[in-house]
Design a protein around this motif. Structure first.
Motif, mmCIF file in Angstrom:
data_model
loop_
_atom_site.group_PDB
_atom_site.id
_atom_site.type_symbol
_atom_site.label_atom_id
_atom_site.label_comp_id
_atom_site.label_asym_id
_atom_site.label_seq_id
_atom_site.Cartn_x
_atom_site.Cartn_y
_atom_site.Cartn_z
ATOM 1 N N CYS A 104 0.834 -1.198 0.000
ATOM 2 C CA CYS A 104 0.000 0.000 0.000
ATOM 3 C C CYS A 104 0.873 1.254 0.000
ATOM 4 C CB CYS A 104 -0.939 0.004 1.196
ATOM 5 S SG CYS A 104 -0.119 0.018 2.798
ATOM 6 N N CYS A 105 0.302 2.366 -0.433
ATOM 7 C CA CYS A 105 1.032 3.623 -0.533
ATOM 8 C C CYS A 105 0.997 4.412 0.773
ATOM 9 C CB CYS A 105 0.424 4.491 -1.637
ATOM 10 S SG CYS A 105 0.598 3.794 -3.291
ATOM 11 N N ARG A 106 2.037 5.185 0.975
ATOM 12 C CA ARG A 106 2.044 6.119 2.102
ATOM 13 C C ARG A 106 1.174 7.334 1.795
ATOM 14 N NH1 ARG A 106 8.422 6.736 3.497
ATOM 15 N NH2 ARG A 106 8.575 6.296 1.263
ATOM 16 N N TYR A 107 1.109 7.696 0.522
ATOM 17 C CA TYR A 107 0.423 8.923 0.125
ATOM 18 C C TYR A 107 -0.703 8.603 -0.844
ATOM 19 C CZ TYR A 107 4.979 10.460 1.813
ATOM 20 O OH TYR A 107 6.115 10.629 2.568
ATOM 21 N N LYS A 108 -1.906 9.068 -0.520
ATOM 22 C CA LYS A 108 -3.062 8.781 -1.368
ATOM 23 C C LYS A 108 -2.896 9.395 -2.756
ATOM 24 C CE LYS A 108 -5.808 12.718 0.289
ATOM 25 N NZ LYS A 108 -7.089 13.134 0.910
ATOM 26 N N GLU A 109 -2.117 10.475 -2.850
ATOM 27 C CA GLU A 109 -1.897 11.121 -4.146
ATOM 28 C C GLU A 109 -1.185 10.198 -5.124
ATOM 29 O OE1 GLU A 109 -2.404 14.164 -1.023
ATOM 30 O OE2 GLU A 109 -1.075 12.430 -1.245
ATOM 31 N N PRO A 156 6.690 14.296 1.284
ATOM 32 C CA PRO A 156 6.989 14.725 2.665
ATOM 33 C C PRO A 156 8.178 14.013 3.298
ATOM 34 C CG PRO A 156 4.620 14.613 2.352
ATOM 35 C CD PRO A 156 5.236 14.097 1.080
ATOM 36 N N HIS A 157 8.302 12.711 3.086
ATOM 37 C CA HIS A 157 9.417 12.016 3.732
ATOM 38 C C HIS A 157 10.762 12.439 3.139
ATOM 39 C CE1 HIS A 157 9.102 9.259 0.229
ATOM 40 N NE2 HIS A 157 10.362 8.969 0.494
ATOM 41 N N GLU A 158 10.759 12.854 1.865
ATOM 42 C CA GLU A 158 11.999 13.353 1.266
ATOM 43 C C GLU A 158 12.364 14.710 1.855
ATOM 44 O OE1 GLU A 158 12.442 12.107 -3.192
ATOM 45 O OE2 GLU A 158 10.321 12.584 -2.871
ATOM 46 N N LEU A 159 11.356 15.537 2.104
ATOM 47 C CA LEU A 159 11.612 16.842 2.713
ATOM 48 C C LEU A 159 12.030 16.705 4.170
ATOM 49 C CD1 LEU A 159 8.667 18.881 1.154
ATOM 50 C CD2 LEU A 159 11.099 18.999 0.546
ATOM 51 N N SER A 168 12.562 15.856 -6.531
ATOM 52 C CA SER A 168 12.604 14.489 -6.016
ATOM 53 C C SER A 168 13.576 13.632 -6.822
ATOM 54 C CB SER A 168 11.208 13.860 -6.083
ATOM 55 O OG SER A 168 11.252 12.497 -5.699
ATOM 56 N N THR A 169 14.173 12.666 -6.143
ATOM 57 C CA THR A 169 15.026 11.686 -6.815
ATOM 58 C C THR A 169 14.489 10.268 -6.622
ATOM 59 O OG1 THR A 169 16.435 11.505 -4.854
ATOM 60 C CG2 THR A 169 17.087 13.111 -6.535
ATOM 61 N N ARG A 170 13.259 10.151 -6.089
ATOM 62 C CA ARG A 170 12.724 8.825 -5.793
ATOM 63 C C ARG A 170 12.526 8.032 -7.084
ATOM 64 N NH1 ARG A 170 8.358 12.348 -5.704
ATOM 65 N NH2 ARG A 170 6.392 11.602 -6.622
ATOM 66 N N PRO A 171 12.719 6.709 -7.039
ATOM 67 C CA PRO A 171 12.609 5.898 -8.252
ATOM 68 C C PRO A 171 11.175 5.577 -8.660
ATOM 69 C CG PRO A 171 13.310 4.537 -6.409
ATOM 70 C CD PRO A 171 13.322 5.943 -5.925
ATOM 71 N N TYR A 172 10.246 5.567 -7.688
ATOM 72 C CA TYR A 172 8.882 5.124 -7.998
ATOM 73 C C TYR A 172 7.858 6.141 -7.512
ATOM 74 C CZ TYR A 172 11.744 0.959 -8.421
ATOM 75 O OH TYR A 172 12.747 0.082 -8.752
ATOM 76 N N LEU A 173 6.600 5.889 -7.782
ATOM 77 C CA LEU A 173 5.546 6.857 -7.485
ATOM 78 C C LEU A 173 5.537 7.300 -6.026
ATOM 79 C CD1 LEU A 173 2.468 5.461 -9.479
ATOM 80 C CD2 LEU A 173 3.645 7.631 -9.876
ATOM 81 N N ASP A 174 5.635 6.338 -5.118
ATOM 82 C CA ASP A 174 5.424 6.605 -3.702
ATOM 83 C C ASP A 174 6.714 6.645 -2.889
ATOM 84 O OD1 ASP A 174 3.032 6.992 -1.906
ATOM 85 O OD2 ASP A 174 3.981 5.348 -0.800
ATOM 86 N N GLY A 175 7.825 6.363 -3.533
ATOM 87 C CA GLY A 175 9.082 6.340 -2.788
ATOM 88 C C GLY A 175 10.092 5.403 -3.400
ATOM 89 N N ASP A 176 10.790 4.668 -2.539
ATOM 90 C CA ASP A 176 11.886 3.806 -2.976
ATOM 91 C C ASP A 176 11.442 2.393 -3.349
ATOM 92 O OD1 ASP A 176 13.678 5.878 -2.549
ATOM 93 O OD2 ASP A 176 14.091 5.273 -0.480
#
Length: 247
Positions: A104-109, A156-159, A168-176
């Protein structure tokens, strides 16, 4: 990866995923919903049996297991499930930590990112009128730009890690990590990429750096790359609806 069914309990469930077969009935066909569930099971690292269904032969398995339905559908310990969204929710609930990773995602967006791409792509690629092409391409491109903006905007977690981050430098939609959001969007983006290149000679612009990074990272993952249908399968599926423009 796909295994024969053995145990009959929730710790080691018997799972069989039925997906649309390819045109030659030998491999996985073009179906983003099938690939979505394929990816979820692979990412869950659970043993399952993958069965391709040749729709041209109207197989008895459909009549016996899921009458009135079409692939994909899932058999979980002899319980047949046919609704893709409900299957996703079911798998996330049943195949849960600590034994299985949560997706599941951390962020609904993240779940809604790119949701309008496939609709605008369909209008663009099915259009036979040259005079409408530029407008439809602009509308389609705007959805890619919108997705790119989401991928380039720090979450938010990147900030939290770097309050001064502007990109952002994350590889995927929701993070790593790949999540349910990626399992839904990536199969559609693969279709978009293949079909647009063939029928419009259209490539995702290099200026969309976040989207290019996202796809580059995705194709490095075997859960996505190896679950994709062959390009020819996608083109066969679209040959009767995609239109060449004769300018």
């Amino acid at each position: 990866m796909a295994q024969k069914r053995e145990d009959r309990n929730n710790d080691n469930p018997n799972i069989e995923l039925f997906v649309k077969a390819s045109n030659d009935a030998e491999s996985v066909g073009n179906c983003p919903f099938s690939q979505r569930l394929f990816m979820i099971l692979w990412l869950k690292k659970v043993k399952f049996l993958l069965t391709t269904v040749d729709m041209k032969r109207a197989p008895d398995v459909l009549k016996e297991l899921a009458p009135g339905s079409q692939p994909p559908f899932l058999v979980f310990n002899d319980d047949v499930k046919t609704d893709v969204n409900k299957i996703e929710e079911f798998l996330e609930e049943k195949l849960a930590p600590p034994k299985y990773p949560k997706l599941c995602c951390r962020y609904k967006e993240s779940l809604s990112a790119g949701e309008d791409i496939f609709r605008k792509f369909s209008a663009y690629i099915k259009n036979p009128i040259p005079g409408l092409n530029d407008m439809l391409q602009k509308n389609f491109l705007s959805t890619l730009v919108k997705l790119n903006m989401y991928l380039e905007t720090p979450l938010p977690h990147e900030l939290d890690q770097n309050p001064y981050a502007t990109e952002s430098t994350r590889p995927y939609l929701d993070g790593d990590s790949l999540t349910l959001a990626d399992c839904n969007l990536l199969p559609k983006l693969n279709i978009v990429k293949v079909v647009c290149k063939m029928y419009r000679d259209f490539d995702i612009p290099d200026e969309l750096k976040g989207l290019k990074r996202y796809l580059d990272n995705a194709y490095k993952r075997e859960e996505f790359r190896m679950s994709c249908p062959k390009d020819v399968e996608i083109l066969i599926a679209y040959q009767s609806v995609a239109k060449y423009l004769n300018k």
